[in-house]
Enzyme design. Structure first.
Site, PDB file in Angstrom:
ATOM      1  CE  LYS A   1      43.039  14.709 -15.663  1.00 60.61           C
ATOM      2  NZ  LYS A   1      43.457  13.469 -15.041  1.00 60.61           N
TER       3      LYS A   1
ATOM      4  NE  ARG B   1      42.701  11.113 -20.981  1.00 60.13           N
ATOM      5  CZ  ARG B   1      42.384  10.850 -19.729  1.00 60.13           C
ATOM      6  NH1 ARG B   1      42.461   9.616 -19.279  1.00 60.13           N
ATOM      7  NH2 ARG B   1      42.004  11.804 -18.921  1.00 60.13           N
TER       8      ARG B   1
ATOM      9  CB  ALA C   1      45.433   6.735 -16.510  1.00 57.25           C
TER      10      ALA C   1
ATOM     11  CG  PHE D   1      33.554  23.264  -7.125  1.00 59.74           C
ATOM     12  CD1 PHE D   1      34.672  23.051  -7.920  1.00 59.74           C
ATOM     13  CD2 PHE D   1      32.536  22.324  -7.173  1.00 59.74           C
ATOM     14  CE1 PHE D   1      34.783  21.937  -8.727  1.00 59.74           C
ATOM     15  CE2 PHE D   1      32.639  21.201  -7.988  1.00 59.74           C
ATOM     16  CZ  PHE D   1      33.753  21.003  -8.754  1.00 59.74           C
TER      17      PHE D   1
ATOM     18  CD1 TRP E   1      31.625  22.622 -14.912  1.00 64.69           C
ATOM     19  CD2 TRP E   1      30.144  24.190 -14.308  1.00 64.69           C
ATOM     20  NE1 TRP E   1      30.385  22.045 -14.923  1.00 64.69           N
ATOM     21  CE2 TRP E   1      29.454  22.972 -14.563  1.00 64.69           C
ATOM     22  CE3 TRP E   1      29.414  25.313 -13.918  1.00 64.69           C
ATOM     23  CZ2 TRP E   1      28.067  22.862 -14.425  1.00 64.69           C
ATOM     24  CZ3 TRP E   1      28.035  25.212 -13.796  1.00 64.69           C
ATOM     25  CH2 TRP E   1      27.373  23.988 -14.048  1.00 64.69           C
TER      26      TRP E   1
END
Lengths: 563, 563
Positions: free
Chosen positions: A78, A101, A280, A388, A416
């Protein structure tokens, strides 16, 4: 498609090899004036809240929330998609600002790596972000423990407030995975050493002060929220607050710098504001309201995320954070991987490399539920498939066809391996969906609903439960809390992230289940009622071979073995 | 002489009203290049250790140690004189750099104000320095507690090293005054929550890691020292070290930024390096070796200080720190006030405003002993009388005549009210004494002396004791420590600071006393043996009305009630 020379490099190698711009250059991109920021080293800055005042009439950027299917051990990525999407928007010449965060130091000593994205979609300087960063979490530790010391000192000095030592709910915190501190007896050693009582330690990011910092609008609101925190109860069972202890001023003072959001950059020099990182489960799992709002003043698009899957993170972002900050979300990106969907379809972790179309199809039910949830909030969505290496063409094709049949917007993201370049199509789709038509965002429940109604709406609309059962204790607490005037607060559900239900083993899309509510916990400073469906571990432990034992620093001061 | 309009301003008001230069200007004064420093906000910087490499052939500046008579509740103002002397040297066009300890946050929540000087001789930004500063102490808290978590995790995961849980000596730390944590039982709650055992918390500045950071020469030395730390003993009573736990790499990584010294400025823009702040009883009470050595490379004069009076701070500076850092001191300034000398002469605190020549004369014996001690170390001295409003002309005249008769160098310093201007005569005298003739500095004892001989030399030469007595436990430990090869380390005496003897009630110059040694404690990472004459409190408590309850922050983010 993932190149071989890229595969052999670890996240930290990629991060350490990157060419960062001086943070003053990122500041310039954002057109901040001299008084509006302070450097913290060469590549980090704190931003002043006065930015908000100067830009109060500027239209807000569009806020894109990145969430995910229920997490599996296969990994969803994420944060990687969040960073990659921000970079991709920049490549489309959109002024994008990422809001994330900040990671907790404790877990990096255990198993977990950093929370700064991965591959060519990372925020940097990665070592700093994952170690002490700008000290925000340390400041929260200090403020939390100052309050704890003041409580025990109050008992020791005569206990004028008549606090029942057995009913103190304010524990202490450390940013460390330290299971031996979960349950402790303190105040031992005789009359000069305090009052003996049972207590314990949580990890700092589980502190209510972290949640407060992340929901506060400014220093005044921060102090107001801190003053409302319930630390325990008197012998007559009346709540005792920070205000009763006169501690809100000192706590605010300790947090005044931590309240300022931190600016860093991605590997492609996209501005990223990293600020706050609450749990969370017992908290709402989103970066600070201040960070998101400031990003919306500085960018035309804000890419932000929330913890766990859409049932927890997105629900809390949309029901708690948007209300606390008066934030208008524009679109939700739901991240999934073919690997993870196959796990939801019943494939064990060691067989994920094999093509398995039927498992994939079965697992898509999980994704489907989250898309329905986002629609229930009245928001447009795009599903991002974080690509992936082992994903087969047949799997990808099945997925895209299925989405088309269901009216689900979907795009592959290869961020990625390829950074922003790999996220361009996702970014284009996001922009198209946002601009297509105005959204009709509405929270799932009204604040005027009773606590029970709020809980039932989340359980049925978001989780797909058929019913909710309440323990005797929960029933008693609901009456008590509503009597104390706490019925008006939103709900912060603490449920397993691994399943839509409260049973972590039920993957995919569980049906015909009853959600069991065990207990409630007031977080009156944060401004929500935590509702626990099971036991939540708020102090992790270290594994048999902690990551710490492989960490080192070379004689040039460069981190080794951090990830 | 102290002007009325100045008297009404508190330290924080003076500090907040001061005009600071951007830290980049202070960096320029020191001729540092771009790669040698990093900003931390506008008025603080961290300096890179590579400065030492570039300047390795530059002659060192003269190091002036500021110490004091035995502290009394009347106050001596050692930090104020340190800062004022640095400012005064600058006014004489000397390139002076001040090196100070960084204050602990915990005590500011209790009674104590900041440790940043006072009046017109302060270091700034005072609020930052006294709150989280650049996070060094937080990093030490993290490293210390990471080690503690690794120890308890080792027990929990099978205890391969066979550590005896009853013999673990590594406690946990918080930078907080929290008496309820002094003695605790941890690991409660059953087999998933760790191994139950007794333990406790110290304040962070009492951590051996603080002492280590302050004695380390560089990252390599830091890691080497950390690896030697003894955390406990096996069931067979063999020492267990950090190296046995393989934790030195992770701890060093957590401390790599904290090892860099911090640059700030005084109210008169004199450069001040503030770095490290170990306890002055169970540790050596001086700022870091790195800070002092870097100051000596950047300035022609370094003004630095050590905790408590000359019997503890100066002795440890001269016997421990100079050896660890290969530091050559040039002169010692001994700070006294007429008020404090009168207290040493028997006057109670509420009668200090009245002239009392006989008490003053009696109290001078305390000062006399400390001058003798500095002479025993082979160093020149200047006594600095930190002037207070109520000092009478007769008292000043008695003091100066007495000093002249004893061959003691003395100067009045009026640096609280007048900053560097008020310290010019002191500065001139210091420069004269340093340049007059070479000193013959030698430590009080040799490292080859036995532990007992070292202790006896400190007790007799520095404290003026006639003899030393050892408890049975101390006798046993001395044999054990020498067997373990720890006999070669210097001694770090933990004695009451209030008296030259081990009885805090015996002010002035106690005679014919025997120093009682109760217990020894190895600090093998720091590289010294702590010798305790009594009980030392390593976790302070909060008072009945903690300073925290008066603290606040206004809506502009300015600290209120901090001092």
């Amino acid at each position: 498609m993932t190149k071989v020379d890229k595969q052999v490099r670890s996240d930290i190698e990629i991060a350490q090899a990157s060419e960062m711009l001086p943070i003053s250059d990122i500041v310039k991109k954002l057109q901040l004036s001299d008084g509006e920021w302070e450097p913290f080293g060469r590549y980090k800055a704190k931003l002043s809240l006065c930015v908000m005042e100067r830009l109060k009439d500027r239209p807000n950027g569009k806020i894109i929330l990145v969430t995910a299917i229920n997490p599996t051990p296969a990994g969803e990525g994420k944060s990687t998609v969040t960073v990659g999407l921000g970079q991709a928007l920049n490549k489309l010449n959109k002024q994008a600002v990422i809001a994330l965060r900040e990671p907790s130091l404790g877990p990096t000593m255990g198993i977990k790596g950093g929370a700064a994205g991965g591959g060519y979609s990372q925020v940097v300087p990665m070592e700093d972000i994952n170690l002490h960063f700008t000290g925000d979490i340390h400041a929260i530790t200090s403020a939390h423990n100052a309050l704890a010391a003041l409580i025990d000192n109050h008992l020791h000095q005569g206990n004028k407030l008549n606090i029942d030592p057995r009913r103190i709910v304010w524990k202490r915190v450390l940013d460390m995975n330290d299971r031996a501190l979960r349950e402790v007896v303190i105040g031992l050693g005789g009359p000069k050493q305090g009052v003996p009582r049972e207590s314990g330690f949580d990890i700092t990011v589980a502190s209510e002060i972290m949640a407060i910092l992340c929901l506060a609008l400014d220093l005044t609101d921060l102090k107001e929220r801190l003053s409302r925190v319930v630390v325990g109860y008197t012998y007559e069972n009346h709540p005792v607050t920070v205000k009763d202890l006169q501690a809100e001023g000192a706590l605010t003072l300790l947090l005044k710098e931590a309240l300022k959001p931190n600016l860093v950059q991605t590997l492609e020099n996209t501005p990223a504001i990293i600020h706050g990182g609450p749990f969370a489960n017992i908290a709402h799992g989103c970066n600070s309201v201040i960070a998101t709002k400031m990003a919306a003043k500085l960018g035309d698009f804000v890419v932000t995320e929330a913890g766990f899957g859409a049932d927890l993170g997105a629900e809390k972002f949309l029901d708690i954070k948007t209300r606390a900050g008066n934030i208008e979300p524009s679109l939700v990106v739901i991240v999934a991987t073919i690997r993870a969907l196959k796990m939801h379809g019943g494939v064990p972790k060691d067989q994920l490399k094999q093509e398995n179309l039927s498992a994939l199809e079965f697992g898509l039910a999980n994704l489907h539920k989250h898309v329905e949830t986002i629609k229930a909030f009245g928001l447009p969505h795009v599903v991002a498939i974080n690509r992936f290496m082992n994903d087969t063409e047949a799997e990808i094709s099945l997925l895209t066809r299925w989405c088309a049949n269901q009216g689900i917007n979907v795009e592959l993201a290869d961020v990625w391996a390829n950074g922003g370049e790999g996220g361009k199509r996702l970014a284009e789709r996001v922009v198209t969906e946002i601009t297509k038509k105005p959204n009709h965002f509405n929270p799932i429940y009204s604040l005027n609903d009773s606590l029970k109604t709020k809980i039932k709406k989340i359980a049925t609309i978001v989780y797909g439960a058929t019913d909710v059962s309440f323990s005797t204790e929960a029933e008693r607490q609901i009456v008590q809390f509503e009597t104390l005037g706490w019925g008006k607060y939103p709900i912060c559900m603490a449920k397993t992230p691994y399943s839509l239900s409260d049973d972590p083993a039920r993957l995919g899309r569980p049906e015909k289940f009853t959600l069991s509510i065990r207990e409630l916990k007031p977080s009156i400073g944060a401004g929500f009622i935590v509702v626990l469906t099971g036991n939540v571990l708020t102090m992790p432990g270290l594994p048999e071979n902690p990551a710490a034992l492989r960490m080192d620093v070379d004689s040039d001061g460069k981190a080794v073995g951090l990830f």
